[in-house]
Design a protein around this motif. Structure first.
Motif, PDB file in Angstrom:
ATOM      1  N   MET A  42       2.204  -3.761 -14.379  1.00 48.93           N
ATOM      2  CA  MET A  42       1.036  -3.144 -13.751  1.00 48.93           C
ATOM      3  C   MET A  42       0.369  -4.085 -12.764  1.00 48.93           C
ATOM      4  O   MET A  42      -0.145  -3.658 -11.724  1.00 48.93           O
ATOM      5  N   SER A  43       0.372  -5.380 -13.041  1.00 52.42           N
ATOM      6  CA  SER A  43      -0.442  -6.324 -12.266  1.00 52.42           C
ATOM      7  C   SER A  43       0.332  -7.240 -11.342  1.00 52.42           C
ATOM      8  O   SER A  43      -0.248  -7.781 -10.405  1.00 52.42           O
ATOM      9  N   GLN A  44       1.633  -7.434 -11.568  1.00 52.19           N
ATOM     10  CA  GLN A  44       2.404  -8.404 -10.797  1.00 52.19           C
ATOM     11  C   GLN A  44       3.384  -7.719  -9.842  1.00 52.19           C
ATOM     12  O   GLN A  44       3.928  -6.662 -10.164  1.00 52.19           O
ATOM     13  N   PRO A  45       3.634  -8.316  -8.674  1.00 53.58           N
ATOM     14  CA  PRO A  45       4.652  -7.776  -7.766  1.00 53.58           C
ATOM     15  C   PRO A  45       6.051  -8.160  -8.228  1.00 53.58           C
ATOM     16  O   PRO A  45       6.595  -9.192  -7.838  1.00 53.58           O
ATOM     17  N   VAL A  46       6.651  -7.354  -9.084  1.00 55.96           N
ATOM     18  CA  VAL A  46       7.961  -7.646  -9.670  1.00 55.96           C
ATOM     19  C   VAL A  46       9.025  -6.803  -8.971  1.00 55.96           C
ATOM     20  O   VAL A  46       8.912  -5.578  -8.905  1.00 55.96           O
ATOM     21  N   ASP A  47      10.057  -7.459  -8.431  1.00 54.60           N
ATOM     22  CA  ASP A  47      11.155  -6.746  -7.784  1.00 54.60           C
ATOM     23  C   ASP A  47      12.247  -6.367  -8.769  1.00 54.60           C
ATOM     24  O   ASP A  47      12.916  -5.352  -8.593  1.00 54.60           O
ATOM     25  N   GLU A  48      12.438  -7.203  -9.814  1.00 55.03           N
ATOM     26  CA  GLU A  48      13.569  -6.989 -10.691  1.00 55.03           C
ATOM     27  C   GLU A  48      13.294  -7.588 -12.064  1.00 55.03           C
ATOM     28  O   GLU A  48      12.619  -8.611 -12.173  1.00 55.03           O
ATOM     29  N   VAL A  49      13.811  -6.937 -13.092  1.00 50.12           N
ATOM     30  CA  VAL A  49      13.674  -7.418 -14.459  1.00 50.12           C
ATOM     31  C   VAL A  49      15.075  -7.634 -15.022  1.00 50.12           C
ATOM     32  O   VAL A  49      15.902  -6.720 -15.019  1.00 50.12           O
ATOM     33  N   PHE A  50      15.341  -8.858 -15.492  1.00 51.43           N
ATOM     34  CA  PHE A  50      16.618  -9.178 -16.127  1.00 51.43           C
ATOM     35  C   PHE A  50      16.443  -9.116 -17.640  1.00 51.43           C
ATOM     36  O   PHE A  50      15.588  -9.815 -18.193  1.00 51.43           O
ATOM     37  N   LEU A  92       5.583  -2.352  -0.612  1.00 54.71           N
ATOM     38  CA  LEU A  92       6.775  -2.295  -1.445  1.00 54.71           C
ATOM     39  C   LEU A  92       6.659  -3.242  -2.624  1.00 54.71           C
ATOM     40  O   LEU A  92       6.331  -4.410  -2.467  1.00 54.71           O
ATOM     41  N   ASN A  93       6.931  -2.719  -3.822  1.00 55.57           N
ATOM     42  CA  ASN A  93       6.855  -3.486  -5.072  1.00 55.57           C
ATOM     43  C   ASN A  93       5.505  -4.163  -5.256  1.00 55.57           C
ATOM     44  O   ASN A  93       5.402  -5.271  -5.773  1.00 55.57           O
ATOM     45  N   LYS A  94       4.475  -3.483  -4.770  1.00 56.17           N
ATOM     46  CA  LYS A  94       3.083  -3.898  -4.952  1.00 56.17           C
ATOM     47  C   LYS A  94       2.758  -5.228  -4.272  1.00 56.17           C
ATOM     48  O   LYS A  94       1.913  -5.979  -4.734  1.00 56.17           O
ATOM     49  N   ARG A  95       3.430  -5.499  -3.169  1.00 59.44           N
ATOM     50  CA  ARG A  95       3.124  -6.701  -2.400  1.00 59.44           C
ATOM     51  C   ARG A  95       1.999  -6.397  -1.411  1.00 59.44           C
ATOM     52  O   ARG A  95       2.099  -5.454  -0.628  1.00 59.44           O
ATOM     53  N   PRO A  96       0.933  -7.190  -1.411  1.00 63.04           N
ATOM     54  CA  PRO A  96      -0.178  -6.923  -0.490  1.00 63.04           C
ATOM     55  C   PRO A  96       0.186  -7.272   0.953  1.00 63.04           C
ATOM     56  O   PRO A  96       0.942  -8.201   1.212  1.00 63.04           O
ATOM     57  N   PHE A  97      -0.331  -6.504   1.880  1.00 59.68           N
ATOM     58  CA  PHE A  97      -0.169  -6.789   3.308  1.00 59.68           C
ATOM     59  C   PHE A  97      -1.398  -6.269   4.035  1.00 59.68           C
ATOM     60  O   PHE A  97      -2.177  -5.483   3.498  1.00 59.68           O
ATOM     61  N   ASN A 139       2.715  -2.248  11.992  1.00 60.35           N
ATOM     62  CA  ASN A 139       3.154  -2.506  10.618  1.00 60.35           C
ATOM     63  C   ASN A 139       4.581  -2.025  10.397  1.00 60.35           C
ATOM     64  O   ASN A 139       5.374  -2.683   9.711  1.00 60.35           O
ATOM     65  N   VAL A 140       4.914  -0.874  11.001  1.00 54.60           N
ATOM     66  CA  VAL A 140       6.280  -0.348  10.892  1.00 54.60           C
ATOM     67  C   VAL A 140       7.249  -1.278  11.609  1.00 54.60           C
ATOM     68  O   VAL A 140       8.338  -1.585  11.105  1.00 54.60           O
ATOM     69  N   LEU A 141       6.867  -1.729  12.790  1.00 57.11           N
ATOM     70  CA  LEU A 141       7.724  -2.625  13.566  1.00 57.11           C
ATOM     71  C   LEU A 141       7.995  -3.917  12.805  1.00 57.11           C
ATOM     72  O   LEU A 141       9.115  -4.453  12.856  1.00 57.11           O
ATOM     73  N   ARG A 142       7.007  -4.409  12.082  1.00 60.19           N
ATOM     74  CA  ARG A 142       7.155  -5.653  11.320  1.00 60.19           C
ATOM     75  C   ARG A 142       7.895  -5.450  10.006  1.00 60.19           C
ATOM     76  O   ARG A 142       8.239  -6.421   9.328  1.00 60.19           O
ATOM     77  N   GLY A 143       8.146  -4.224   9.617  1.00 63.82           N
ATOM     78  CA  GLY A 143       8.872  -3.956   8.386  1.00 63.82           C
ATOM     79  C   GLY A 143       8.004  -3.847   7.157  1.00 63.82           C
ATOM     80  O   GLY A 143       8.523  -3.723   6.041  1.00 63.82           O
ATOM     81  N   GLU A 144       6.678  -3.868   7.301  1.00 59.85           N
ATOM     82  CA  GLU A 144       5.780  -3.737   6.155  1.00 59.85           C
ATOM     83  C   GLU A 144       5.604  -2.282   5.736  1.00 59.85           C
ATOM     84  O   GLU A 144       5.261  -2.006   4.591  1.00 59.85           O
ATOM     85  N   PRO A 183      -5.532   1.061  -0.858  1.00 61.08           N
ATOM     86  CA  PRO A 183      -6.347  -0.159  -0.909  1.00 61.08           C
ATOM     87  C   PRO A 183      -6.285  -0.786  -2.305  1.00 61.08           C
ATOM     88  O   PRO A 183      -6.000  -0.112  -3.303  1.00 61.08           O
ATOM     89  N   THR A 184      -6.584  -2.067  -2.364  1.00 64.38           N
ATOM     90  CA  THR A 184      -6.580  -2.768  -3.657  1.00 64.38           C
ATOM     91  C   THR A 184      -7.616  -2.170  -4.595  1.00 64.38           C
ATOM     92  O   THR A 184      -7.407  -2.145  -5.813  1.00 64.38           O
ATOM     93  N   ARG A 185      -8.713  -1.684  -4.061  1.00 68.46           N
ATOM     94  CA  ARG A 185      -9.765  -1.076  -4.900  1.00 68.46           C
ATOM     95  C   ARG A 185      -9.216   0.097  -5.691  1.00 68.46           C
ATOM     96  O   ARG A 185      -9.481   0.252  -6.880  1.00 68.46           O
ATOM     97  N   ASP A 186      -8.396   0.955  -5.043  1.00 64.09           N
ATOM     98  CA  ASP A 186      -7.843   2.132  -5.714  1.00 64.09           C
ATOM     99  C   ASP A 186      -6.775   1.740  -6.726  1.00 64.09           C
ATOM    100  O   ASP A 186      -6.733   2.259  -7.846  1.00 64.09           O
ATOM    101  N   VAL A 187      -5.885   0.829  -6.324  1.00 64.53           N
ATOM    102  CA  VAL A 187      -4.771   0.451  -7.199  1.00 64.53           C
ATOM    103  C   VAL A 187      -5.279  -0.256  -8.448  1.00 64.53           C
ATOM    104  O   VAL A 187      -4.731  -0.077  -9.539  1.00 64.53           O
ATOM    105  N   ASN A 188      -6.315  -1.047  -8.311  1.00 63.09           N
ATOM    106  CA  ASN A 188      -6.871  -1.755  -9.465  1.00 63.09           C
ATOM    107  C   ASN A 188      -7.458  -0.807 -10.497  1.00 63.09           C
ATOM    108  O   ASN A 188      -7.714  -1.204 -11.638  1.00 63.09           O
ATOM    109  N   ARG A 189      -7.659   0.443 -10.123  1.00 57.81           N
ATOM    110  CA  ARG A 189      -8.190   1.440 -11.059  1.00 57.81           C
ATOM    111  C   ARG A 189      -7.084   2.289 -11.678  1.00 57.81           C
ATOM    112  O   ARG A 189      -7.383   3.196 -12.458  1.00 57.81           O
TER     113      ARG A 189
END
Length: 502
Positions: A238-246, A351-356, A414-419, A429-435
């Motif tokens: 829920m809280s960390q930007p995790v791409d993969e779990v082994f 993507l994968n909860k990474r902030p930009f 943002n699209v051009l940069r790949g974000e 926004p972080t405010r919404d996701v944190n809820r």
């Protein structure tokens, strides 16, 4: 090779050579990248092209012809007879069979590969000799055979040498960073950690490990951060930007824990892997596997994603160039009508909860985010998001550009940069996701956010939060390139009709 951990921002750990200097020769990841390249279809087609080139050079150099070879234009203007074309097709089919049977594309080491190429060149030469004898009008065959063999073995070795240099000095520096979490701390987990630095595609950063019964890592060179028991996995996803779990737990004794971990990863939309070598054998000669692991992907993962990115890049670049006068005019209007910056930057989750930093034309007063706390009681949307129709923070120019969605145009950068992508779930926004309180809501972050999406063309802001999320997940599960084009086509009339804004 002795290795020590290197800690990056956020507590991520990656394994690198202890000396800080490149290790002699190639690292495991470079060797694996070269091996994958050697077995690819591109190299197989290149081999056939090299053999064809060797045959052509041999034919021109060793057999007399009435054509003036010094005249390049005349030489290139030669018509290929059906007889010669048939011989070439027969050679290609025979060579393809010889290369496959020789094990050139199944070599397990550089030394094994060298012997396979030697054998393949030796076996391909008689095929070329037969073709040369079938088309020749005289002359010996020993010299052409020797020349073809020298050209073939030299070109095949050179091809692999160039591929090795590419894998060693280019591919190793272009591996994408991927944040991983390990479940387990026993011998399986320790073996897994030791093998991750050698992955040919990803440069893994390890958050740490989760285990209800933690065991000390035996290898002192690879200490891992203990993040808690299995009950903490939910909160971490829920809280960390995790791409993969082994998942590195023993199957016999931890079956229920493994199933629970897979269920949590599935709910969060996070890719997971578990070890496939759960049974041991000393007789089996061949086992089809992918790095000894089974990969469970929660999104579509094929060549179409490269086409999607290519389309995003091209369309966003052309869009910026075409609408640059509009962007300039809107920027001037915002600057003249109110105090503050033209562009509003806000941290959102991608993507994968990474902030930009997402870009928009500023449509509100400068301190709009601070004033939002005073307007929370006016929120007209259910769930964790915030939206009101008559927002007092909106400026006069801002009302117009929000109604027409012009304020969203800077997101093309943002699209051009790949974000971001042109189509996808809207970034929050972080405010919404944190809820967010449910793990299943995290699955919307398993793909790149977009400028427009299903919910924008299916009612836009008139949808409640549950309906919005349902459409986002429906898009992720049913995604196709045609769906993206359909959404883009429907976005235009939705914007023209002004059915709300995001």
């Amino acid at each position: 090779m002795s290795t020590t951990p290197r800690v990056y921002s956020g507590g991520h750990t990656a394994v690198r050579p202890a000396s800080g200097r490149p290790a002699p020769g190639f690292s495991m990841s470079e060797r694996k990248a070269a091996a994958r390249l050697f077995s690819s279809s591109v190299v197989a087609w290149l081999d056939l092209a090299l053999l064809t080139f060797s045959l052509a050079v041999t034919a021109v150099a060793c057999y007399p012809t009435s054509i003036d070879r010094s005249n390049l234009g005349t030489f290139l203007g030669l018509r290929i007879s059906l007889r010669n074309l048939g011989l070439l097709v027969a050679c290609l089919m025979a060579w393809r069979l010889v290369l496959w049977a020789s094990g050139v594309y199944r070599a397990v080491s550089f030394r094994h590969l060298a012997s396979r190429i030697f054998l393949a060149s030796l076996l391909c030469t008689p095929v070329a000799s037969l073709a040369l004898m079938a088309r020749s009008t005289g002359g010996g065959i020993v010299r052409p055979t020797a020349l073809f063999y020298i050209l073939t073995i030299t070109s095949l070795y050179a091809c692999r040498g160039i591929a090795t240099l590419f894998a060693g000095y280019i591919h190793s520096y272009t591996r994408q960073v991927r944040t991983a979490l390990i479940i387990g701390s026993g011998s399986l987990a320790q073996k897994l950690v030791q093998g991750l630095p050698g992955h040919p595609e990803w440069d893994y950063r390890l958050l740490g490990y989760v285990d209800s019964e933690p065991q000390p890592f035996a290898d002192d060179h690879m200490p891992m951060t203990y993040l808690g028991g299995m009950d903490t996995l939910h909160d971490l996803l829920m809280s960390q930007p995790v791409d993969e779990v082994f998942i590195a737990l023993p199957l016999k004794s931890q079956y229920e824990e493994i199933q629970r971990a897979i269920d949590l990863c599935e709910a969060a939309g996070v890719q997971s892997q578990y070890l496939s070598n759960i049974f041991t054998t000393s007789v089996t000669k061949n086992l089809h596997r992918d790095e000894d692991r089974i990969v469970l992907r929660m999104v579509h993962h094929d060549s179409r994603r490269f086409l999607k990115r290519a389309f995003d890049f091209t369309a966003s670049l052309l869009g910026i160039l075409l609408i640059s006068p509009i962007l300039l005019a809107v920027a001037i209007a915002i600057k003249l009508s109110s105090k503050g910056p033209v562009i509003f930057k806000q941290t959102r989750y991608g993507l994968n909860k990474r902030p930009f930093s997402m870009y928009k034309f500023r449509s509100m007063v400068v301190d709009a985010e601070k004033l939002q706390a005073q307007l929370e009681h006016l929120n007209e949307t259910s769930g964790p998001v915030f939206k009101i129709k008559s927002d007092p923070r909106v400026t006069r120019i801002g009302a117009f550009i929000r109604k027409t969605s012009i304020d969203e145009l800077p997101q093309l950068f943002n699209v051009l940069r790949g974000e971001m992508s042109l189509v996808g779930p809207r970034p929050l926004p972080t405010r919404d996701v944190n809820r967010f309180s449910e793990l299943s809501l995290m699955r919307r972050f398993s793909v790149k956010p977009g400028m427009t999406g299903l919910w924008q063309v299916s009612g836009r802001s008139n949808l409640d939060f549950d309906g919005w999320i349902a459409l986002d997940l429906r898009y992720i599960d049913t995604w196709t390139l045609m769906l993206d084009l359909r959404i883009l086509a429907l976005t235009v009339p939705a914007v023209v009709k002004g059915r709300g804004a995001s």
